[in-house]
Design an enzyme around this catalytic site. Structure first.
Site, PDB file in Angstrom:
ATOM      1  N   HIS A  19      30.585  36.851  34.429  1.00 45.44           N
ATOM      2  CA  HIS A  19      29.758  37.729  35.255  1.00 45.44           C
ATOM      3  C   HIS A  19      28.929  38.732  34.461  1.00 45.44           C
ATOM      4  O   HIS A  19      27.731  38.859  34.665  1.00 45.44           O
ATOM      5  CB  HIS A  19      30.649  38.477  36.245  1.00 45.44           C
TER       6      HIS A  19
ATOM      7  N   GLU B 244      39.559  40.608  39.671  1.00 43.69           N
ATOM      8  CA  GLU B 244      38.111  40.489  39.827  1.00 43.69           C
ATOM      9  C   GLU B 244      37.335  41.401  38.860  1.00 43.69           C
ATOM     10  O   GLU B 244      36.678  42.352  39.259  1.00 43.69           O
ATOM     11  CB  GLU B 244      37.700  40.765  41.275  1.00 43.69           C
TER      12      GLU B 244
ATOM     13  N   HIS C  56      34.411  42.824  36.716  1.00 43.59           N
ATOM     14  CA  HIS C  56      32.955  42.766  36.841  1.00 43.59           C
ATOM     15  C   HIS C  56      32.301  43.364  35.596  1.00 43.59           C
ATOM     16  O   HIS C  56      32.207  42.716  34.571  1.00 43.59           O
ATOM     17  CB  HIS C  56      32.496  43.470  38.119  1.00 43.59           C
TER      18      HIS C  56
ATOM     19  N   GLU D 248      37.333  45.051  40.393  1.00 44.45           N
ATOM     20  CA  GLU D 248      36.911  45.332  41.762  1.00 44.45           C
ATOM     21  C   GLU D 248      38.073  45.741  42.667  1.00 44.45           C
ATOM     22  O   GLU D 248      37.873  46.360  43.710  1.00 44.45           O
ATOM     23  CB  GLU D 248      36.189  44.116  42.351  1.00 44.45           C
TER      24      GLU D 248
END
Length: 299
Positions: free
Chosen positions: A232, A272, A274, A289
């Site tokens: 990402h 998660e 990021h 996240e």
């Protein structure tokens, strides 16, 4: 093959699970600053783990990517609020609305001209904002590109990913834009950073690859061991390696200039990861996240 460097990982709770820590950057005050995309706030964490939160109005503005500006303040995009925000290291917040409807600003970085440059994912434009708030916009030669992350290159151009156009773009300080299509179909590039080797490094979230593009447009790609890892964001450390988040695999990866890849599992499941940035302590910090910030310290 030499062993990958050992890394110790510490996680710091910084918000509720629904706040969505997202972008992260290092400020001039020796702290890390991060966005909370769902809560509508900007957070600050010291290397020792002390956390301060600065709420935005409205809370639905969707702060996304954040970067240090040339004025020692932190500048960030408000994807749903269609504004560019600024917060000083003492917590004073200002915002600058964009004139283009539904612009969807996302990536932002400081340029060599002393201004901030940003992408407008919803409007197929690249924007420029001075530290006094004057905005100029440049239309892309591609429609539906979903311009995403942006980074300053070694050639004084701003390099950006076009997630839906499957290409990398570059814009010079006068507004001239070039487009470099990617060789891999559906690569869907997102994060991009200037490498220590004079090239730009980027992640292909759709293809599970790390890409490299030189200022003259030569592209190389490096496949991840897990092609479904969903890389990402990406950043460069002081030693010249690039570190990236694997949003779909709960890992952080590292790639050397010659293409060697090492990967590190995060302690909390489904966290998660990021945004990612090198901190003032030389560690790698990533926003999770699910409400935490993680610090990876290589040994």
């Amino acid at each position: 093959m030499p062993r990958p460097p050992a890394v110790s990982i510490t996680e710091f709770p910084v918000s509720g699970k629904d706040a969505g820590p997202y972008g992260i950057t290092c400020g001039t005050d020796g702290a890390l600053w991060f966005t909370m995309v769902h809560q509508g706030a900007i957070g600050r964490i010291t290397p020792g783990g002390d956390v301060t939160t600065h709420p935005l109005e409205p809370a639905s503005s969707g702060p996304s990517i954040i970067t240090a500006g040339p004025d020692d303040a932190l500048w960030f995009t408000e994807f749903r609020g269609h504004r560019i925000g600024r917060v000083t290291t003492t917590g004073d917040i200002a915002s600058f609305p964009l004139s283009t409807p539904d612009a969807g600003p996302f990536g932002i970085t400081a340029g060599a001209d002393g201004a901030l440059w940003f992408t407008e994912a919803g409007a197929d434009r690249i924007g420029r904002i001075t530290t006094s708030g004057e905005v100029t916009e440049f239309p892309l030669p591609v429609s539906g590109a979903f311009a995403s992350a942006i980074a300053a290159g070694p050639d004084d151009r701003l390099w950006f990913t076009m997630n839906q156009a499957n290409a990398i773009g570059a814009i010079d300080l006068g507004g001239d834009i070039s487009v470099h299509p990617l060789p891999t179909p559906d690569a869907a590039p997102v994060g991009i950073t200037a490498g220590a080797d004079g090239a730009l490094w980027f992640v292909e979230i759709g293809a599970g690859r790390i890409g490299r593009i030189t200022p003259d447009g030569k592209i190389d790609e490096f496949a991840l061991p897990d092609r479904g890892a969903r890389p990402h964001a990406i950043t460069t450390d002081a030693g010249g390696d690039c570190w990236f988040t694997e949003w779909g695999a709960n890992r952080v990866g590292r790639i050397t200039p010659d293409g060697r890849i090492d990967e590190y599992d995060l302690p909390s499941p489904s966290s998660e990861p990021h945004g990612i940035a090198e901190g003032p302590d030389g560690a790698i910090w990533t926003a999770l996240e699910t409400g935490k910030v993680a610090r990876l310290t290589p040994h």
